[in-house]
Design a protein around this motif. Structure first.
Motif, short mmCIF file in Angstrom:
data_model
loop_
_atom_site.label_atom_id
_atom_site.label_comp_id
_atom_site.label_asym_id
_atom_site.label_seq_id
_atom_site.Cartn_x
_atom_site.Cartn_y
_atom_site.Cartn_z
N LEU A 53 -3.69 11.15 4.64
CA LEU A 53 -2.55 10.24 4.17
C LEU A 53 -2.89 9.82 2.79
O LEU A 53 -1.99 9.68 2.04
CB LEU A 53 -2.84 9.15 4.87
CG LEU A 53 -2.14 8.56 6.31
CD1 LEU A 53 -2.52 7.22 6.98
CD2 LEU A 53 -0.61 8.30 5.78
N ALA A 54 -4.14 9.50 2.39
CA ALA A 54 -4.42 9.36 0.88
C ALA A 54 -4.05 10.41 0.18
O ALA A 54 -3.44 10.04 -0.94
CB ALA A 54 -5.94 9.18 0.90
N GLN A 56 -1.23 12.26 0.32
CA GLN A 56 0.10 12.04 0.37
C GLN A 56 0.49 11.06 -0.61
O GLN A 56 1.42 11.07 -1.18
CB GLN A 56 0.69 11.80 1.88
CG GLN A 56 0.73 12.78 2.80
CD GLN A 56 1.35 12.42 3.90
OE1 GLN A 56 2.44 11.60 4.23
NE2 GLN A 56 0.56 12.81 5.19
N ILE A 57 -0.43 10.17 -0.89
CA ILE A 57 -0.13 9.04 -1.90
C ILE A 57 -0.48 9.53 -3.29
O ILE A 57 0.25 9.44 -4.33
CB ILE A 57 -1.03 7.87 -1.64
CG1 ILE A 57 -0.51 7.39 0.15
CG2 ILE A 57 -0.66 6.74 -2.55
CD1 ILE A 57 0.98 6.53 -0.14
N THR A 58 -1.74 10.04 -3.55
CA THR A 58 -2.28 10.26 -4.74
C THR A 58 -3.40 11.42 -4.66
O THR A 58 -4.02 11.53 -3.75
CB THR A 58 -2.55 9.14 -5.56
OG1 THR A 58 -3.29 9.46 -6.69
CG2 THR A 58 -3.76 8.36 -4.59
N ALA A 61 -7.35 8.96 -6.02
CA ALA A 61 -7.45 7.41 -5.42
C ALA A 61 -8.74 6.80 -6.03
O ALA A 61 -9.78 7.60 -6.28
CB ALA A 61 -7.50 7.65 -4.13
N GLN B 20 5.04 4.52 -1.27
CA GLN B 20 5.37 4.89 -2.57
C GLN B 20 6.59 3.88 -3.03
O GLN B 20 6.21 3.10 -4.40
CB GLN B 20 5.71 6.30 -2.87
CG GLN B 20 4.75 7.13 -2.46
CD GLN B 20 3.77 7.27 -3.72
OE1 GLN B 20 3.43 6.57 -4.61
NE2 GLN B 20 2.96 8.49 -3.27
N LEU B 80 -4.05 2.26 1.18
CA LEU B 80 -3.04 3.15 0.52
C LEU B 80 -2.31 2.48 -0.32
O LEU B 80 -1.76 3.41 -1.40
CB LEU B 80 -2.23 3.71 1.90
CG LEU B 80 -3.02 4.50 2.67
CD1 LEU B 80 -2.13 4.85 4.09
CD2 LEU B 80 -3.58 6.01 2.06
N MET B 83 -3.83 2.30 -3.67
CA MET B 83 -3.79 3.70 -4.35
C MET B 83 -2.43 4.09 -4.95
O MET B 83 -2.44 4.61 -6.15
CB MET B 83 -4.21 4.92 -3.22
CG MET B 83 -5.31 4.70 -2.87
SD MET B 83 -5.62 6.05 -1.36
CE MET B 83 -7.30 5.36 -0.66
#
Lengths: 425, 425
Positions: A53-54, A56-58, A61, B20, B80, B83
Motif C-alpha cells: 500500500l505504501a 502505491q503512494i510513494t 515514505a 492521492q 498513508l 506519506m
C-alpha cells in the motif's frame, strides 16, 4: 508461579483458525500453572500488504509514518488473540509496545530498545491475566511509535522476558527447533537439543534463519533461557542457554563437538584486482565500502608478487548491497588505483559451528578433506574460535553441506523435521 | 493564517488513488495560505473487514480489545495520507487520538470526549506542518484506546476544530452538501446553501445521513462553523452555523421556511393493544422498553373508550432493537396486563424540517393536505418547534417525500446531486 514468555510469529497467527490454535496453547500453558506473557507478530502477510500500500503512494515514505503504518499489523493480531483467549475462559488483555513500556531510541524502522518498564504487564500478570504484547514495536521519547526492524518480535519477547525475569522465553516457529543443517538440503539433519548462545549467534549470523541475531545477543547479555519450538506440536524443541549441557557433566562430555552446518546463498563477492600493495590501500578501499553502507563479511587479500607490487582484494557482502558498493568503488577508481573490479553473485557460504572445536584440533583438516572428497573447490576461508566458513560456487553448496554434515557424524537415521523456514519478523 | 480542519470519511480514502486525491486537496488548501489539520477515517471497508475477522474468533469480544482492533484502521489511512502529502512536497505528520490529546471516558465502543488537549497538533501547525489525526478514537485515563462509536470521525473533527479555534470545519463527503431531500428519491432536490445547527440536528435525527447528530451537537455547543462539501469537486457545499443566513438580512428574508424533507426507513412500530387506562401504566411499559435498551422515537396513545377502560399504545424504534424489545414486553405481560402486542416493520417516516415554520402558521395543514392529495395515509404524527414527522406505510414513503417536497416549493429545475450516500463513520 513460573513465568513463561511465549512468542508467536506471523505464520502462527496467519488466520482466525491459527489464532484459535495459538490461544489454546496459551490457555493450556496458563492452566498448567504458569503466568503467561505472549508476544505476537502481525498476521501472515499483513506487513507485506501494508508495504505494498505504501509503495502505491510513494517510493520515499517518511520513516516515522512507515512505522505508524506497519505497527497497525500487531494491533490486529494482538487484539484478536486476546479475544480468542478470553473466549476460551482465560482473562487476557492486549498491550501495545508503548503500553508495555518498550522504550526505544528514535531511529524509526530500526530502533534499539533503551529500556523496558513493563509496569502494566506486571500488574496484568499479578491480577491473573494473560498479557498479550505487540512485538516489533516500541515508543520513543517523543511518544511516537517505532519499529525494531528485522527480528523485532523475537527481540521484544527476549527483552520482556529479561525485564520480567521470566523463567523461559519460548520462541514458537513452524519447525521443531534448531537443526544441525537445513533439512531441505540434508534430510538426515537432526534437532539440536541444547546449544550455547555463542554457537546460536554464529549460526544465525551465517545463514540459519530460525532465530534472529539481535534476540540471541539480548538473551545472552541478560541470561534469558530460550526454548525454540514448534507451534504445531508439543515436542521439546531446542534450548539455548549459557552451556550446551543442561545439568549432568556426562551429557556435556557426550555432546558432539559440532552443533551444525549453516549455509547462506544471499551473499555476493567483489574482487578488486591489481591494487598497489602499499600501506593504507585496504583502509582506503573499506572506507569507500563503509560509506556505501554495506555490511561486509569475509575479506581475503592475495599475497602480492614482488615483481608487480600489485595485489587483489576480495570480500563478500549481502547481494542487496552489491550494486551500490560496486558503484562506490568505481566512483573512487582514481584514489584506489586498481586495474579492475569484478562482481560475482554465484557464490555460496558454508559455516561449520561448534563450541567443541575450540579444544578439538583437526576440525579444519577434516572439513577441507570432506569438501575435497566431494569435489567442492574452496574460494575463501574465514574462521572464528567456534566457526569455520568457506565460500564455494553456489551450485556446489548443497553437496558441500551434505558432505560436511556426514563427515562430522551429524546425520541421524530419520529426520524429525517437516518444514524448515524463516521465523517471520 | 486561517486554520481549516478537514475531515475525510472512509469512502474518500478507499484506495491509494483516493488518498492521492485527498492529499492534493490538502496541499491546495495549505498552499492557498491556510494552516490545515486533517481528520481521517479508516479506508473504505477496513472496519467491516476487521469486524468480520473478530466475528471469526468470537461472538462476544471484550469491548476493550474490539477498540484496539478497530483503531488499526485509522493508523493505516492516516500514515498513508501523511506519506502522500509529504510526497507532494508539503510536510505532514500523523497523530493517533492519544497523541492528538483526545481524552475520553472509558466506555469502550461508544466513548464520549471528556477533554481535548491538542498540544502536539498546535506545535505541528506552528512548525508549518499539516497534522493528520486519526478520527473515531481517543484515549482514556488508563492510557487505553477507545472508540467514539458511530459518527466518531465527524465528532473528532468538530472537537479538534473547537479546541484549536479553527475558522471552519470542513466535512468532506461524496455529495455536494445537504439536500432538501434525498436526490435518489427526489431528483429535483436542491442543495441547501445555509442551514442552522438546530435544523441540521432535526434532519440528522430523522433520517438524513450526511452529518452525524453528535458532531452537530458538538458544533452547536462550541459554535464551530461546518462546511459540508464534496471531496470530488471544488463547489461550495452547505454551511451549517448559528443562523441560516451568512451576512445580509435580505438573504435571511428570502430563505425558504423549510430546509428539507428527511425520510427514514429503518424504524419499526410496536403496538401494545388493550392496556388498562390507569395512571402509571405507560410509565411501566416504557420502563420495560428502557431496560431493553431501545431508543424509542414517536409515541402515540389512543384515546380510551369509556366503555372498556382500555387503550392502545404505539411507539416507533430502530428495527435493530425491535426483537429484543418485543421479547421484553412479552416477558412483562403479567405486569402490563395488555391483551396483545404487535410488531410492524413496514413503516416509513417522513420529517419536514425548517426553522421558518416557527413563525409560519399553516405548515401542518399544508403537509397533511399534500399527503392526502397524494393518497398517503398518516399513521402517527409527532412535532417539535421546527419539525413535523409522520409515519406512513413503507411503500408510500417515496411518493410522500416527493409530494411534500413539491408542495413546499423545494423543487429545482435540475438536480445538482450525483450520488447520495452515508458519510461513513
Amino acid at each position: 508461579m513460573p513465568l513463561v514468555v511465549q512468542k508467536f510469529g506471523g505464520s502462527s497467527v496467519a488466520d482466525a483458525a491459527s489464532i484459535q490454535r495459538v490461544a489454546r496453547r496459551v490457555v493450556e500453558t496458563r492452566r498448567a500453572g504458569n503466568d503467561v506473557v505472549v508476544v505476537v507478530s502481525a498476521m501472515g502477510d499483513t506487513t507485506d500488504d501494508l508495504l505494498d500500500l505504501a509503495g502505491q503512494i510513494t517510493d520515499d515514505a517518511p520513516a516515522r509514518e512507515m512505522d505508524i503504518l506497519l505497527t497497525a499489523g500487531e494491533r490486529i493480531s494482538m487484539s484478536l488473540l486476546a479475544m480468542a483467549i478470553d473466549a476460551q475462559g482465560v482473562k487476557a488483555r492486549s498491550y501495545t509496545g508503548q503500553q508495555a513500556g518498550l522504550r526505544t531510541d528514535t531511529r524509526y524502522g530500526k530502533a534499539s530498545i533503551v529500556g523496558v518498564v513493563p509496569e502494566r504487564i506486571t500488574r496484568a500478570v499479578t491480577e491473573g491475566q494473560v498479557a498479550i504484547v505487540a512485538g516489533f514495536q516500541g515508543v520513543n521519547e517523543l511518544n511516537d511509535v517505532t519499529t525494531l526492524g528485522r527480528g523485532g518480535s523475537d527481540t521484544t519477547a527476549v527483552a520482556l522476558a529479561a525485564a520480567l525475569e521470566a523463567d523461559v522465553c519460548e520462541i514458537y516457529t513452524d519447525v521443531d527447533g534448531l537443526f544441525t543443517a537445513d533439512p531441505r538440503i540434508v534430510p538426515s539433519a537432526r534437532r539440536v537439543q541444547h546449544i550455547t548462545y555463542e554457537e546460536t549467534l554464529e549460526l544465525a549470523a551465517h545463514g540459519a534463519k530460525i532465530l534472529h541475531l539481535r534476540a540471541v545477543e539480548y538473551a545472552r547479555r541478560y541470561g534469558v533461557p530460550l526454548h525454540v519450538r514448534s507451534s504445531f506440536s508439543n515436542k521439546e524443541g531446542t534450548w539455548v542457554a549459557d552451556t550446551a549441557a543442561t545439568s549432568a557433566e556426562e551429557e556435556a562430555m557426550e555432546d558432539p563437538i559440532i552443533s551444525g552446518v549453516a549455509h547462506d546463498r544471499s551473499q555476493g563477492k567483489i574482487t578488486v584486482v591489481g591494487v598497489p600493495d602499499v600501506p593504507g590501500i585496504a583502509a582506503k578501499l573499506f572506507e569507500v565500502v563503509a560509506a556505501a553502507d554495506a555490511n561486509i563479511d569475509m575479506i581475503v587479500q592475495n599475497v602480492s608478487t614482488q615483481r608487480t607490487g600489485l595485489t587483489d582484494i576480495s570480500f563478500t557482502l549481502p547481494e542487496a548491497d552489491g550494486m551500490a558498493t560496486m558503484k562506490a568503488i568505481q566512483g573512487a577508481a582514481e584514489t584506489l588505483q586498481y586495474s579492475e573490479v569484478r562482481y560475482d553473485d554465484q557464490i555460496g557460504k558454508l559455516s561449520l559451528v561448534g563450541a567443541g572445536m575450540r579444544s578439538h584440533p583437526g576440525v579444519s583438516a577434516k572439513l577441507f578433506g570432506a569438501l575435497s572428497a566431494a569435489g567442492v573447490n574452496i574460494e575463501m576461508i574465514s574462521t572464528s574460535e567456534i566457526r569455520i566458513s568457506v565460500v564455494t560456487r553456489a551450485d556446489h553448496l548443497d553437496n558441500a553441506v551434505r558432505a560436511v554434515h556426514t563427515a562430522f557424524d551429524l546425520d541421524t537415521a530419520e529426520s524429525e523435521a517437516v518444514v524448515y523456514g524463516g521465523s517471520g519478523r
